[in-house]
Write a protein that holds these residues in place. Structure first.
Motif, PDB file in Angstrom:
ATOM      1  N   ASN A  42       0.700  -1.218   0.136  1.00  0.00           N
ATOM      2  CA  ASN A  42      -0.030   0.056  -0.144  1.00  0.00           C
ATOM      3  C   ASN A  42       0.812   1.528   0.061  1.00  0.00           C
ATOM      4  O   ASN A  42       2.057   1.052   0.158  1.00  0.00           O
ATOM      5  CB  ASN A  42      -0.904  -0.113   1.100  1.00  0.00           C
ATOM      6  N   ARG A  43       0.228   2.380  -0.017  1.00  0.00           N
ATOM      7  CA  ARG A  43       1.174   3.731  -0.512  1.00  0.00           C
ATOM      8  C   ARG A  43       2.052   4.142   0.869  1.00  0.00           C
ATOM      9  O   ARG A  43       2.855   4.643   0.728  1.00  0.00           O
ATOM     10  CB  ARG A  43       0.190   4.631  -0.797  1.00  0.00           C
ATOM     11  N   SER A  44       1.085   3.670   1.984  1.00  0.00           N
ATOM     12  CA  SER A  44       1.929   4.252   3.501  1.00  0.00           C
ATOM     13  C   SER A  44       3.110   3.483   3.483  1.00  0.00           C
ATOM     14  O   SER A  44       4.150   3.929   3.913  1.00  0.00           O
ATOM     15  CB  SER A  44       0.846   4.099   4.596  1.00  0.00           C
ATOM     16  N   GLU A  45       3.093   2.057   3.232  1.00  0.00           N
ATOM     17  CA  GLU A  45       4.265   1.295   3.229  1.00  0.00           C
ATOM     18  C   GLU A  45       5.244   1.743   2.255  1.00  0.00           C
ATOM     19  O   GLU A  45       6.748   1.817   2.813  1.00  0.00           O
ATOM     20  CB  GLU A  45       4.007  -0.247   3.062  1.00  0.00           C
ATOM     21  N   MET A  46       4.715   1.961   0.958  1.00  0.00           N
ATOM     22  CA  MET A  46       5.862   2.784   0.052  1.00  0.00           C
ATOM     23  C   MET A  46       6.346   3.901   0.564  1.00  0.00           C
ATOM     24  O   MET A  46       7.607   4.125   0.305  1.00  0.00           O
ATOM     25  CB  MET A  46       5.213   2.750  -1.356  1.00  0.00           C
TER      26      MET A  46
END
Length: 157
Positions: free
Chosen positions: A18-22
């Motif tokens: 997901n974007r937060s992990e990225m």
């Protein structure tokens, strides 16, 4: 009725980021890039201190892999009479496998012990401890870049 999930859909979900992990991963990489001077300084220092107590010093870092390669070559080529591998001489084929293995082995062993070795830095609150394994990997890379160059020159000749 419950929707059945296919194995392909489940495997895609496992690898989805997901974007937060990225964003978190990109922040860590940017912090590492910001401290590249510190990583290089600590890597050079680690390389020098690793062989400082030995009789031949830093030269030992280059002699030890050469002696190991020559010993393996003697055992397999001369002792067990193994032939060349296709068009490639056995010693070059052996070096092509052993040089990356030496790097992987040294980097993995040193990176796993880095927090205990640099415990005086880990205890400091403002020090970014994420760079310590990178320092050990870069320190291991110094010798192995030389041997990769040697291997490329040997293949050309």
């Amino acid at each position: 009725m419950a929707e059945e999930k296919s194995p392909a859909r489940i495997s895609l979900r496992l690898f989805a980021i997901n974007r937060s992990e990225m964003r978190n991963r990109m922040k860590k990489l940017s912090k590492l890039a910001e401290s590249k001077d510190l990583v290089l300084y600590l890597s050079k220092n680690d390389f020098k201190t690793k062989y400082a107590g030995s009789y031949m010093g830093i030269i030992w870092a280059f002699i030890q892999p050469l002696v190991t390669i020559v010993l393996y070559w003697f055992v397999f080529q001369v002792g067990l009479r193994s032939g060349d591998v296709g068009d490639t001489p056995f010693i070059l084929w052996l070096m092509a496998g052993l040089i990356p293995w030496f790097f992987f082995q040294e980097a993995l062993v040193n990176a796993t012990n880095c927090f205990a070795e640099y415990s005086y830095l880990v205890k400091k609150v403002v020090f970014n401890i994420n760079i310590l394994p990178v320092v050990k990997v870069v320190s291991s890379l110094f010798v192995h870049i030389f041997f990769m160059g040697l291997l490329i020159v040997a293949y050309i000749l």
